[in-house]
Design an enzyme around this catalytic site. Structure first.
Site, PDB file in Angstrom:
ATOM      1  N   ARG A   1       0.856  -1.177   0.000  1.00  0.00           N
ATOM      2  CA  ARG A   1       0.000   0.000   0.000  1.00  0.00           C
ATOM      3  C   ARG A   1       0.894   1.230   0.000  1.00  0.00           C
ATOM      4  O   ARG A   1       1.993   1.214   0.565  1.00  0.00           O
ATOM      5  CB  ARG A   1      -0.920   0.025   1.229  1.00  0.00           C
ATOM      6  CG  ARG A   1      -2.094  -0.944   1.177  1.00  0.00           C
ATOM      7  CD  ARG A   1      -3.111  -0.502   0.120  1.00  0.00           C
ATOM      8  NE  ARG A   1      -4.338  -1.297   0.140  1.00  0.00           N
ATOM      9  CZ  ARG A   1      -4.552  -2.374  -0.584  1.00  0.00           C
ATOM     10  NH1 ARG A   1      -3.563  -2.817  -1.387  1.00  0.00           N
ATOM     11  NH2 ARG A   1      -5.698  -3.024  -0.523  1.00  0.00           N
TER      12      ARG A   1
ATOM     13  N   GLU B   1      -4.283   7.815  -4.551  1.00  0.00           N
ATOM     14  CA  GLU B   1      -4.645   7.206  -5.833  1.00  0.00           C
ATOM     15  C   GLU B   1      -6.028   7.698  -6.266  1.00  0.00           C
ATOM     16  O   GLU B   1      -6.970   7.641  -5.476  1.00  0.00           O
ATOM     17  CB  GLU B   1      -4.633   5.682  -5.717  1.00  0.00           C
ATOM     18  CG  GLU B   1      -3.247   5.120  -5.370  1.00  0.00           C
ATOM     19  CD  GLU B   1      -3.236   3.612  -5.194  1.00  0.00           C
ATOM     20  OE1 GLU B   1      -4.261   2.951  -5.486  1.00  0.00           O
ATOM     21  OE2 GLU B   1      -2.213   3.066  -4.744  1.00  0.00           O
TER      22      GLU B   1
ATOM     23  N   HIS C   1      -1.689   0.600  -9.733  1.00  0.00           N
ATOM     24  CA  HIS C   1      -2.280  -0.387  -8.812  1.00  0.00           C
ATOM     25  C   HIS C   1      -2.940  -1.532  -9.580  1.00  0.00           C
ATOM     26  O   HIS C   1      -4.102  -1.870  -9.364  1.00  0.00           O
ATOM     27  CB  HIS C   1      -3.305   0.292  -7.890  1.00  0.00           C
ATOM     28  CG  HIS C   1      -3.496  -0.438  -6.592  1.00  0.00           C
ATOM     29  ND1 HIS C   1      -3.822   0.212  -5.425  1.00  0.00           N
ATOM     30  CD2 HIS C   1      -3.421  -1.767  -6.275  1.00  0.00           C
ATOM     31  CE1 HIS C   1      -3.947  -0.681  -4.439  1.00  0.00           C
ATOM     32  NE2 HIS C   1      -3.704  -1.882  -4.936  1.00  0.00           N
TER      33      HIS C   1
END
Length: 327
Positions: free
Chosen positions: A240, A269, A288
């Site tokens: 993360r 994000e 991601h």
């Protein structure tokens, strides 16, 4: 089939996977919804839910909810909903394990791209430029064999990365939360407890972050840790964004404390367009997507189906969230 168990999913399982889930649930009431209105309409009767996003007023909308099968591995996004609270009354299970193949292959893709300066080769191809020599554009030169791979987090993903590292002829060292000093592990040449993180960083040519985001791992990699790394080290984060102090990382990359970074996750994000990470030549950045796979549907369905069978039989569920660990 019994129709007593109602299962609602916002994950759009394929028709074949939906049939697998119906058989596992022994119920025809396995419903895949495609928008918030459909979800709200069916939540009232749902005993089991499979979803990434849960409405803040889920207690009101889903009074019968007893179990949430999260479609991903990291469940930090659920924190604001209250579902992770020990007294929520809802069992939480994750999809831990189904991403290990895709993410481990991504990790080595990133490392190899960095070693060969592959983004530069693509830019040369786009410009119709044939490099007369690798040295002209700093292409290639690094190898994985005989290098040290440091893995921070030896869960299902970390272990798969470790095995691939050995296949490349790398020395594999790792941090494992539940290890004791000097303990052996079949997938690593050396395993360290969490308080020996700086030792691992100082020994590693490549560092992969594969820990869940918890209060203990937030900004686990900060300025002190980045300064402990080798100047030739390449950092890969598939955990993360908040596990790494992004501002410290940007400084480390700019001042060359480390050689480079491969980032599939960032603190915010989508990453704002003015973030300097976009233009750094020693960064390989992806949005991601390291866990994406053509096999995601079938793997998630297989895990969910097994847990549905266990749920009906009153057996312990796989990948159950433990509030004391934070994952």
């Amino acid at each position: 089939m019994s129709s007593s168990l109602t299962v609602v999913s916002t994950f759009r399982f394929s028709p074949a996977s939906q049939q697998v889930l119906r058989e596992a649930a022994a119920s025809e009431n396995v419903l895949c919804v495609s928008n918030a209105d459909e979800l709200s309409a069916h939540l009232h009767d749902a005993e089991v839910l499979c979803a990434y996003n849960v409405p803040a007023n889920w207690r009101e909308l889903a009074p019968r909810l007893r179990w949430l099968q999260y479609p991903g591995a990291g469940i930090d996004a659920l924190q604001p909903t209250g579902l992770l609270a020990p007294k929520s009354g809802v069992i939480i299970t994750t999809a831990t394990g189904i991403h290990s193949t895709a993410i481990s292959e991504y990790v080595f893709g990133s490392m190899l791209m960095f070693n060969w300066n592959w983004p530069q080769m693509v830019r040369l191809q786009d410009g119709h430029v044939w490099a007369r020599s690798a040295s002209w554009y700093n292409l290639g030169g690094r190898e994985l064999a005989d290098q040290t791979l440091g893995i921070v987090g030896l869960g299902s993903i970390g272990r798969r990365i470790a095995r691939l590292g050995r296949a490349f002829g790398m020395r594999v060292i790792a941090i494992r939360r539940s290890t004791a000093e000097g303990e052996k592990d079949p997938d690593a040449d050396q395993v360290f407890p969490a308080n020996k993180l700086h030792d691992l960083l100082a020994m590693s040519d490549y560092v992969v972050i594969s820990v869940p985001l918890t209060p203990q791992t937030e900004k686990l990699i900060g300025e002190a840790e980045l300064r402990a790394m080798r100047p030739n080290a390449y950092l890969v984060n598939i955990a993360r964004g908040h596990v790494v102090d992004e501002q410290a990382l940007i400084r480390a990359l700019h001042e060359r404390w480390i050689a480079g970074a491969g980032l599939d996750v960032v603190e915010k994000e989508p990453l704002p367009s003015d973030n300097p990470l976009y233009s750094m030549p020693n960064v390989i950045l992806t949005p991601h997507i390291s866990g994406a796979s053509v096999h995601y549907d079938e793997r998630l369905a297989a895990l969910f189906a097994e847990n549905l069978r266990r749920y009906r039989a009153g057996q312990p569920l796989t990948n159950r969230y433990d509030p004391s660990r934070g994952y």
